[in-house]
Motif scaffolding. Structure first.
Motif, short mmCIF file in Angstrom:
data_model
loop_
_atom_site.label_atom_id
_atom_site.label_comp_id
_atom_site.label_asym_id
_atom_site.label_seq_id
_atom_site.Cartn_x
_atom_site.Cartn_y
_atom_site.Cartn_z
N LEU A 179 29.42 -9.92 -12.37
CA LEU A 179 30.11 -8.64 -12.57
C LEU A 179 30.53 -8.02 -11.24
CD1 LEU A 179 30.79 -7.00 -15.08
CD2 LEU A 179 28.62 -5.83 -14.88
N THR A 392 29.58 -7.60 -19.82
CA THR A 392 28.86 -6.38 -20.17
C THR A 392 28.19 -6.51 -21.54
OG1 THR A 392 30.49 -5.15 -18.94
CG2 THR A 392 29.10 -3.88 -20.40
N THR A 426 25.30 -0.38 -22.59
CA THR A 426 26.69 -0.62 -22.21
C THR A 426 27.17 0.47 -21.25
OG1 THR A 426 27.09 -1.63 -24.35
CG2 THR A 426 29.02 -0.92 -23.11
N LEU A 429 25.43 -0.05 -17.94
CA LEU A 429 25.98 -1.18 -17.20
C LEU A 429 27.36 -0.87 -16.64
CD1 LEU A 429 25.08 -4.37 -19.28
CD2 LEU A 429 24.43 -3.89 -16.93
N GLY A 430 28.16 -0.14 -17.44
CA GLY A 430 29.49 0.24 -16.99
C GLY A 430 29.41 1.08 -15.73
#
Lengths: 568, 144
Positions: A179, A392, A426, A429-430
């Protein structure tokens, strides 16, 4: 809903508290700057490209509309993780391609071909050869045994808590490195293609990726990946077609023209890419077996209804990805002829405008004019979005399904609770991705993609492989051996040139680990550790696990009792 | 039948129904449990299937096919890498005198093509033949 918002806020507060500390930490351990073939390096900001932005806005509009449609269908945890299990083999094959063909490999490999010719092909082949192994060893067995994540398969007959913790660690480490590389690449690329500031680019990517995953789950992610795969394959096909058209579809004539431009035949044979045999084989091992251990790829096999569709999806994926690498090679040679000698694309010093990775982008301009350049720029952006959304989703599933529902709640969490945790993760993580993308802007992230592959090959793959195919494998073996693989791959990478010299700034030649990839050591080490720990494990639990293998084997071979697709 | 006995019967029936409903609810919420339960029940079935000659034949054939195709890919890829590591000039040789195309080009594209071809072979055989055999085995061994 309120609980969820509170959860997000709580997470946000924790994040604020540890955020600055993390920045300082990463800034302290990762100084340095360099260029590499597999990620988009430092770039110069270009003039704002309105055609590209316009096309990208259209793409975003369509995908958000799909997300809105997908949101209505995403009610349970099963919908969120597997799109209800109703994706066809063909669709899933394209989506796997969309997950796997990153902007870094499109721009990076075509640039490598432009610079070194044949050597670029060696690199591309490494990414291709893992797919048959996935077909023979994993695809249908995964579908027959698992439900949402690859940890379901490893934990099938083992103790849930330790195995889930291991698998979630393997997933999160791979996802995070992958990522970061994508986010930094995205920022650089968008700065270049769209003329937007780095920070806006990273925030837009993070925001859109969050929107797709948060509201549309696997359904939206899948369709974003399918659309992106079609756009990328379509655009690349057009470019390769236009290049070949110039030479009457004769590769020989194209090669002749390229050698003439380069004034040397060296591009037609292997050059400096393979320095020593050990590094060459080690990188080969990492790419080949790493592909079979990438959590976001493995997860895609649970979106199809049965083993038959799982096999079809891997065949389509192999075909599209192989075709894509052939196109990339042609595009690289096209760039030698049409871009590298064309003053329009070079700056005052005779260097490619915008950096070495712009080969394919300039070629788009050369063969299709400004409108096509805009289209390919939008494709590159869409490509990054599709890849980060898949990553993600995989990371969120590891937290919500493996850690929360399986390890903490011992399988007693309701579908709604699990869904809520995955959505909170989510968001989390974003935010982390955006934040790390900004923190690493000026860092050398070249090693991160190969590190992700090395860890996938050394931790996830051995544990998965032996738990499915070896009766003697036990919980202790899989967990201890898997962690040994994970840690050894990580440590050896830190001690190698790519981090020790290029990132940590130690003098050249001082790296304690002399090879460019750890996989040839760390993967066998993991296999060996799993084997030794398993045969030494004489506990009653281990004996029970060996007995349970027979049931698992029959289910993996026949699909008897496999989870059915959720119906609506 | 006495009135009390009948009442007990009804009670038991209700209990059984309630149990069934609870179980269904649990199934929806806790997939892990469902899996465990199925696993326990499958043991005898597993033994039956493993004794089925068709199953033995299938797993043997499938393992052999998968193993040979995997070995083919491994030899092709690592052979390709080893040639590059030890004899670079071999791949830099033109395929015919006076030509620019070198042996490295067909070798490289050959490896890519091979991955697609072996995958296609396996998937075709598995989807046409193995799945049919598996269905026959399950139809025979899994009694309703």
């Amino acid at each position: 809903m309120r609980a969820m918002m509170q959860g997000i806020l709580r997470q946000g507060r924790i994040f604020k508290a540890i955020g600055p500390g993390l920045v300082a930490l990463f800034a302290a351990i990762l100084p340095g700057l360099a260029w590499a073939a597999d990620v988009v390096g430092e770039t110069q900001k270009q003039a704002t490209n309105w055609t590209a932005i316009g096309m990208f806005v259209v793409f975003v509009g369509i995908t958000l509309w799909i997300t809105k449609w997908a949101a209505k269908r995403t009610r349970s945890a099963a919908d969120f993780y597997t799109a209800g299990g109703g994706i066809t083999g063909f669709q899933n094959g394209l989506a796997i391609g969309g997950d796997y063909m990153s902007a870094a490999s499109f721009l990076g490999i075509s640039a490598a071909v432009m610079a070194t010719g044949f050597d670029g092909l060696i690199y591309a082949i490494g990414f291709q050869v893992g797919w048959p192994l996935i077909t023979f060893l994993l695809a249908e067995r995964l579908r027959n045994l698992g439900r949402f994540t690859f940890a379901d398969v490893v934990a099938y007959r083992f103790q849930q808590v330790p195995v889930r913790i291991f698998a979630a660690s393997g997933t999160l480490v791979v996802v995070l490195f992958y990522l970061i590389a994508q986010m930094v690449g995205a920022g650089q690329l968008i700065k270049l293609l769209f003329g937007l500031d780095y920070i806006y680019a990273v925030v837009i990517v993070g925001g859109l990726m969050m929107a797709y995953v948060l509201f549309g789950g696997m359904t939206a992610t899948t369709w974003v990946q399918i659309i992106k795969a079609c756009m990328l394959l379509g655009g690349a096909t057009f470019m390769a077609f236009m290049v070949m058209l110039q030479y009457g579809f004769s590769p020989e004539k194209l090669f002749q023209a390229a050698v003439e431009v380069k004034k040397s035949g060296a591009i037609m044979g292997p050059g400096g890419f393979v320095k020593d045999p050990v590094s060459a084989i080690s990188l080969g091992v990492a790419l080949m077996f790493g592909t079979a251990g990438l959590p976001h790829i493995l997860m895609r096999f649970f979106t199809v209804p049965d083993a038959k569709e799982a096999r079809k999806s891997v065949l389509w994926a192999t075909t599209w990805i192989g075709y894509f690498y052939v196109l990339t090679f042609i595009i690289g040679f096209g760039a030698i002829v049409f871009v590298s000698a064309n003053p329009e694309f070079l700056d005052d010093k005779g260097v490619l405008r915008g950096g070495a990775n712009m080969a394919a982008v300039h070629l788009a301009n050369a063969v299709g004019g400004n409108a096509f350049l805009g289209f390919m720029s939008a494709v590159a952006f869409a490509t990054i979005l599709a890849v980060v959304a898949g990553l993600t989703l995989s990371g969120a599933s590891a937290v919500s399904h493996d850690l929360y529902a399986s390890a903490i709640k011992k399988g007693k969490a309701t579908s709604q609770d699990e869904l809520r945790v995955s959505k909170i993760t989510t968001v989390f993580l974003g935010i982390i991705a955006v934040f790390l993308g900004i923190a690493f802007e000026k860092q050398n992230v070249a090693f991160m993609v190969s590190l992700a592959f090395a860890i996938a090959a050394s931790a996830n793959f051995p544990a998965l492989f032996l738990s499915i195919l070896w009766r003697g494998c036990t919980t202790k073996g899989a967990v201890i051996g898997g962690f040994i693989g994970l840690i050894s791959a990580l440590v050896m990478t830190v001690l190698s040139d790519a981090v020790w010299v290029a990132v940590l700034g130690h003098p050249k030649g001082s790296a304690p680990f002399p090879y460019s990839s750890p996989a040839i050591f760390s993967m066998p080490l993991a296999f060996l550790s799993i084997w030794i720990v398993s045969i030494l494990d004489r506990s009653g639990q281990a004996e029970k696990e060996r007995q349970d293998y027979e049931d698992q084997k029959v289910r993996s071979e026949t699909g008897l009792g496999a989870f059915k697709a959720a119906s609506h | 039948m006495t009135r009390d006995a009948a009442l007990i019967d009804v009670q038991q029936l209700l209990k059984a129904c309630a149990g069934k409903i609870c179980e269904n609810l649990r199934k929806q919420d806790a997939p892990m449990k469902e899996e465990r339960k199925e696993g326990d029940m499958a043991s005898e079935l597993t033994q039956r299937i493993q004794k089925n000659p068709q199953y033995q034949d299938l797993t043997k054939r499938r393992d052999t096919l998968g193993r040979w195709l995997a070995v083919l890919v491994l030899i092709a890829y690592y052979g390709f890498i080893l040639v590059i590591a030890f004899d670079k000039s071999l791949f830099a040789t033109p395929i015919a005198p006076g030509m620019t195309t070198t042996w490295g080009i067909p070798a490289g594209f050959g490896v890519i093509l091979l991955t697609v071809v072996v995958t296609a072979i396996y998937v075709r055989i598995a989807n046409r033949e193995y799945d049919r055999i598996i269905k026959e085995i399950l139809d025979k061994e899994v009694q309703p």
